[in-house]
Design a protein around this motif. Structure first.
Motif, PDB file in Angstrom:
ATOM      1  N   ILE A 125       0.854  -1.178   0.000  1.00 58.92           N
ATOM      2  CA  ILE A 125       0.000   0.000   0.000  1.00 58.92           C
ATOM      3  C   ILE A 125       0.898   1.238   0.000  1.00 58.92           C
ATOM      4  O   ILE A 125       1.793   1.357   0.831  1.00 58.92           O
ATOM      5  N   GLU A 126       0.680   2.135  -0.941  1.00 60.77           N
ATOM      6  CA  GLU A 126       1.410   3.401  -0.995  1.00 60.77           C
ATOM      7  C   GLU A 126       0.436   4.550  -0.775  1.00 60.77           C
ATOM      8  O   GLU A 126      -0.610   4.620  -1.416  1.00 60.77           O
ATOM      9  N   THR A 132      -4.173   6.872  -3.025  1.00 64.49           N
ATOM     10  CA  THR A 132      -3.691   5.668  -2.351  1.00 64.49           C
ATOM     11  C   THR A 132      -3.563   4.580  -3.404  1.00 64.49           C
ATOM     12  O   THR A 132      -4.460   4.399  -4.235  1.00 64.49           O
ATOM     13  N   GLY A 647      -4.878   6.526   8.077  1.00 62.54           N
ATOM     14  CA  GLY A 647      -4.149   5.423   7.474  1.00 62.54           C
ATOM     15  C   GLY A 647      -2.658   5.583   7.670  1.00 62.54           C
ATOM     16  O   GLY A 647      -2.138   6.705   7.710  1.00 62.54           O
ATOM     17  N   SER A 648      -1.969   4.452   7.806  1.00 63.76           N
ATOM     18  CA  SER A 648      -0.525   4.525   8.012  1.00 63.76           C
ATOM     19  C   SER A 648       0.128   3.200   7.693  1.00 63.76           C
ATOM     20  O   SER A 648      -0.422   2.137   8.014  1.00 63.76           O
ATOM     21  N   PRO A 649       1.334   3.227   7.053  1.00 61.65           N
ATOM     22  CA  PRO A 649       2.143   2.014   7.000  1.00 61.65           C
ATOM     23  C   PRO A 649       2.665   1.706   8.393  1.00 61.65           C
ATOM     24  O   PRO A 649       2.807   2.607   9.230  1.00 61.65           O
ATOM     25  N   ASN A 657       6.055  -5.986   8.106  1.00 64.73           N
ATOM     26  CA  ASN A 657       5.542  -4.689   7.683  1.00 64.73           C
ATOM     27  C   ASN A 657       4.030  -4.762   7.539  1.00 64.73           C
ATOM     28  O   ASN A 657       3.480  -5.804   7.161  1.00 64.73           O
ATOM     29  N   TYR A 659       0.069  -2.289   7.146  1.00 60.58           N
ATOM     30  CA  TYR A 659      -0.651  -1.070   6.785  1.00 60.58           C
ATOM     31  C   TYR A 659      -2.016  -1.146   7.452  1.00 60.58           C
ATOM     32  O   TYR A 659      -2.638  -2.215   7.512  1.00 60.58           O
ATOM     33  N   ASN A 661      -5.848   1.145   7.991  1.00 59.77           N
ATOM     34  CA  ASN A 661      -6.689   2.269   7.595  1.00 59.77           C
ATOM     35  C   ASN A 661      -8.046   2.107   8.273  1.00 59.77           C
ATOM     36  O   ASN A 661      -8.642   1.027   8.233  1.00 59.77           O
TER      37      ASN A 661
END
Length: 807
Positions: A125-126, A132, A647-649, A657, A659, A661
């Motif tokens: 997810i970027e 997004t 939202g956040s990584p 890792n 993500y 939201n």
């Protein structure tokens, strides 16, 4: 317990972000060959092991950057248009350490460096300044899915029980394929998306507030599905095969073949899906003095083929010519069996039973062709031209026997109906986009024109003694023509290192005419509906970078949602004698004003607050006609939406890792349905989380899930909570040329829906399910040259003008 769900998810996400805050810092400076500081260089912090992106920053006016990260082994990547890409040596960052990467000098693009082969993987997810991005090709749990299923797994996207798509609780979202807007109704769009498998999809982009450059359609924003395209020199390709086991087994596969050199890029791929899908629909209905208890099972036998072929010709350093052809063909043989017990409501006495069968063999063909041209020069001028022709051909033949029996099972009477419903849609578009440096910023302007023609027929038959007899009073044809002419201007400027602005306006002039011709020659009120209107759609954005940790963004846009061609078609489409849907030739466009304010903390945690006001809100309403119930699209109300999303990584550990939201909105409807006033206020909320785990020895795992709280549909339907949890694992094989993926979807089977509606004297309790819990096995083998080169990136209507990565 359910009321604490949003708080719990938000607290968990904040705790995980807080857990990751004890980090080190990487800083440095970027200059050109002459020793001058370079602004707006994208500096990416990559993991040394696999070059996957951890975080990114953009250099300020002094060429400086600063990135915080967990302890680990990293390298840095420096990129900016007009200069060669550069990598730093690998270094170790310790907890709490400040690592000075020193000053890096970038060569101008004219200086040719040796080719570099990099093994890289984008984050799943970027979060970017204007959108997004869900990078599908990196997801294990996306394996074996179709495009509609992938949308349901995407952050902030919901797909309801009727396969309508919404974003953060807002309907009216527009679906694009490779930057081209789909011009299909909800049913045909859902069928098309189901025919595209995940093997052919590179990424899904979600843009909630597009600028003036983009088409004004879509009050909830835009979803762009990017299909894969060749990015490597030499000859290469991939072969994919997949198996999905639900109620029955299903299969999918794809083949990609490509060739690229300095003068030409040739790319092609073909994909296929095959399988039988089952879903259930149960409706308990109280209407007037009767109770209808309907239970139905539907089956869909799907066979589809997608193909894409294209070429880019690099004529010289300034001129590129491209051609592209995509096509999709699907056979969708749909059948159903429903049993409806009918009772007399005052005494609850059984009256009769309706057993209805329905068989609809259907065929759909989509074809799109494009020719494009791109010009760029060293002054920063860029000109793009696109000309497109697209067609949709659909046909269906329904055979629908309805059998009424008494309590003993003896026949009372029967009604057998047939219909034939061909649909032809032709679309012609041409557009030009120009961008150039102007007034210390970037000026963009362009124009677009589109012509659409649809022809629909509905031939209805009663079967008498085994012979179909056409019913002229219920048979008709509908043609619709539409021309939209548009022009826009947009200006973007970075005023200083802290402040940036963007403003623009789009003008769209629309002419449309719909003509209904009844087979019996009767003239009715909606036989001809003609409209012509001119609209302006302003948009603006202000960005303030307060410091290295805090960035604020304020955006505004006005948008339009025109009715789909099928919704304007006043035909009746029956599920059985008591249940059907019909179009509405008098549907008006709906208009939306949207404003959003967002804050990004440390390029990670993004919080967005928004407000939307919708005029002439259009949605599917449920109504009655004698003893039958039908749904129809109507303009019924104004809608206001207050929303917030976070939202956040989550860089939790070296090997872990994630993500997260969460979103919440409060919707307010006010209007009328028929003679009844409508006033509905309802809170909505949802969440999405995704985690990837690097296990070593070529193994990776993924856990992802989504949740959507109680919702409202069609203004009167109240839906229950839904959600899903998927898990998967993958293994690299054959010297990393092969990938084997195994996944399970909807582990706890929480996808089935439930809903109730109680309005205007009609009470309905509905529920349904589909094959949401599946086991999926997928294998991909890549062959040929794997040396990555810069792919040609066309500035289509959905490509972002900003190149800044923020997280």
């Amino acid at each position: 317990m359910r009321k604490y769900t949003l708080t719990t998810v938000l607290s968990l996400m904040m705790a995980l972000v807080g857990f990751a805050q004890n980090k080190g810092t990487v800083k440095g400076m970027v200059k050109d060959a002459g020793g001058k500081a370079i602004q707006s260089v994208t500096v990416s912090l990559l993991k040394a092991k696999d070059s996957s992106l951890v975080k990114a920053d953009v250099t300020d006016n002094d060429g400086k950057y600063e990135i915080s990260a967990n302890a680990g082994s990293y390298l840095l990547n420096y990129t900016i248009v007009g200069h060669e890409k550069k990598y730093s040596p690998v270094f170790e960052l310790k907890e709490g350490q400040q690592w000075d990467a020193g000053t890096v000098s970038l060569e101008a693009a004219a200086t040719k460096l040796q080719d570099v082969t990099v093994t890289s993987r984008k984050p799943m997810i970027e979060i970017k300044a204007d959108k997004t991005v869900f990078n599908v090709e990196n997801s294990i749990n996306a394996t074996g899915s179709n495009a509609l299923e992938l949308l349901q797994k995407s952050p902030g996207i919901q797909v309801d029980n009727n396969e309508n798509i919404s974003m953060k609780g807002k309907t009216g979202v527009k679906i694009y394929i490779d930057g081209k807007m789909t011009q299909l109704g909800s049913q045909d769009l859902a069928a098309y998306l189901k025919s595209i498998n995940s093997n052919d999809i590179e990424a899904i982009e979600m843009i909630s507030n597009p600028s003036a450059r983009y088409d004004a359609s879509g009050n909830a924003g835009i979803i762009n599905i990017k299909l894969k395209k060749n990015k490597r020199f030499g000859t290469n390709g991939s072969l994919t095969a997949g198996l999905v086991q639900g109620v029955t087994p299903k299969g999918n596969g794809s083949l990609s073949l490509n060739y690229r050199d300095k003068k030409v890029n040739l790319f092609s791929n073909i994909g296929t899906n095959i399988g039988r899908y089952e879903n259930t629909l149960n409706l308990y209905r109280e209407q007037r003095d009767s109770i209808y208890d309907q239970k139905s099972t539907n089956w869909s036998n799907n066979k589809s083929v997608n193909a894409k072929v294209g070429a880019d010709f690099f004529l010289n350093s300034k001129n590129t010519l491209g051609v592209l052809v995509t096509t999709n063909y699907s056979d969708n043989d749909w059948s159903s069996e429903s049993n409806t017990n009918i009772y007399y409501k005052p005494t609850n006495a059984f009256v009769k039973k309706l057993r209805a069968l329905n068989t609809i063999p259907g065929h759909r063909t989509n074809f799109n062709s494009n020719i494009n041209y791109r010009y760029t020069d060293t002054t920063g001028l860029e000109v793009n031209f696109d000309a497109d022709y697209g067609l949709f051909r659909g046909t269906g033949r329904s055979y629908q026997p309805n059998y009424y029996t008494d309590a003993s099972g003896s026949s009372i009477f029967q009604v057998i109906n047939r219909n034939h419903t061909p649909t032809d849609i032709d679309i012609y578009t041409a557009k030009v986009d120009v961008e150039q440096p102007k007034w210390k910023g970037k000026l963009g302007f362009g124009a677009k024109t589109s012509f659409v023609k649809t022809v629909n027929s509905f031939d209805f038959f009663n079967e008498v003694n085994g012979v179909p007899v056409k019913v002229l009073s219920r048979s008709n044809s509908f043609s619709y023509k539409e021309n939209v002419n548009a022009a826009y201007v947009n200006y973007q400027r970075q005023l200083n290192p802290k402040w940036g602005i963007q403003a623009g306006v789009r003008m769209e002039q629309t002419n449309s005419k719909g003509v209904l011709t009844r087979a019996d020659g009767v003239v009715q009120a909606d036989n001809t509906v003609e409209r012509s209107y001119l609209n302006f759609f302003p948009s603006a954005a202000i960005t303030w970078t307060a410091n290295q940790k805090n960035t604020f963004n304020l955006t505004y846009s006005r948008r339009i949602d025109r009715p789909t061609y099928q919704d304007l078609n006043p035909f009746e489409n029956k599920l059985d004698e008591l249940t059907y849907e019909k179009g509405n030739a008098f549907l008006r466009p709906q208009y939306t004003h949207s404003i959003e304010f967002s804050h990004t903390y440390k390029y990670m945690l993004t919080t967005t607050i928004g407000y939307s006001h919708v005029k002439d809100y259009a949605t599917q309403t449920t109504d009655t006609s004698f003893n039958a119930t039908f749904v129809q699209q109507k303009n019924l109300a104004t809608q206001q939406i207050l929303s917030i999303s976070v939202g956040s990584p989550l860089p939790i550990a070296k090997w872990w890792n994630g993500y997260a939201n969460v979103w919440y909105n409060y919707q307010m409807f006010k209007g009328r349905i028929g003679n009844n006033d409508l006033k509905v206020d309802i809170p909505l909320y949802g969440a999405y989380m995704q985690h990837t785990f690097t296990l070593g020895k070529g193994y990776n795992a993924e856990l992802s899930g989504w949740f959507s709280g109680p919702n409202v549909w069609g203004a009167t339907w109240r839906t229950k909570s839904m959600g899903g949890l998927d898990a998967g694992i993958q293994k690299l094989v054959f010297n990393k040329k092969g990938t084997l993926k195994l996944s399970v979807t909807d582990i706890f089977r929480t996808n089935p829906w439930k809903a109730t509606s109680n309005f205007g004297g009609l009470y309905i309790n509905g529920q349904g399910s589909w094959e949401s819990r599946t086991i999926r096995l997928n294998f991909t083998y890549r062959f040929g040259n794997t040396q990555v080169k810069a792919a040609r990136q066309r500035q289509t209507g959905l490509e972002s003008e900003a190149k800044r990565i923020k997280g």
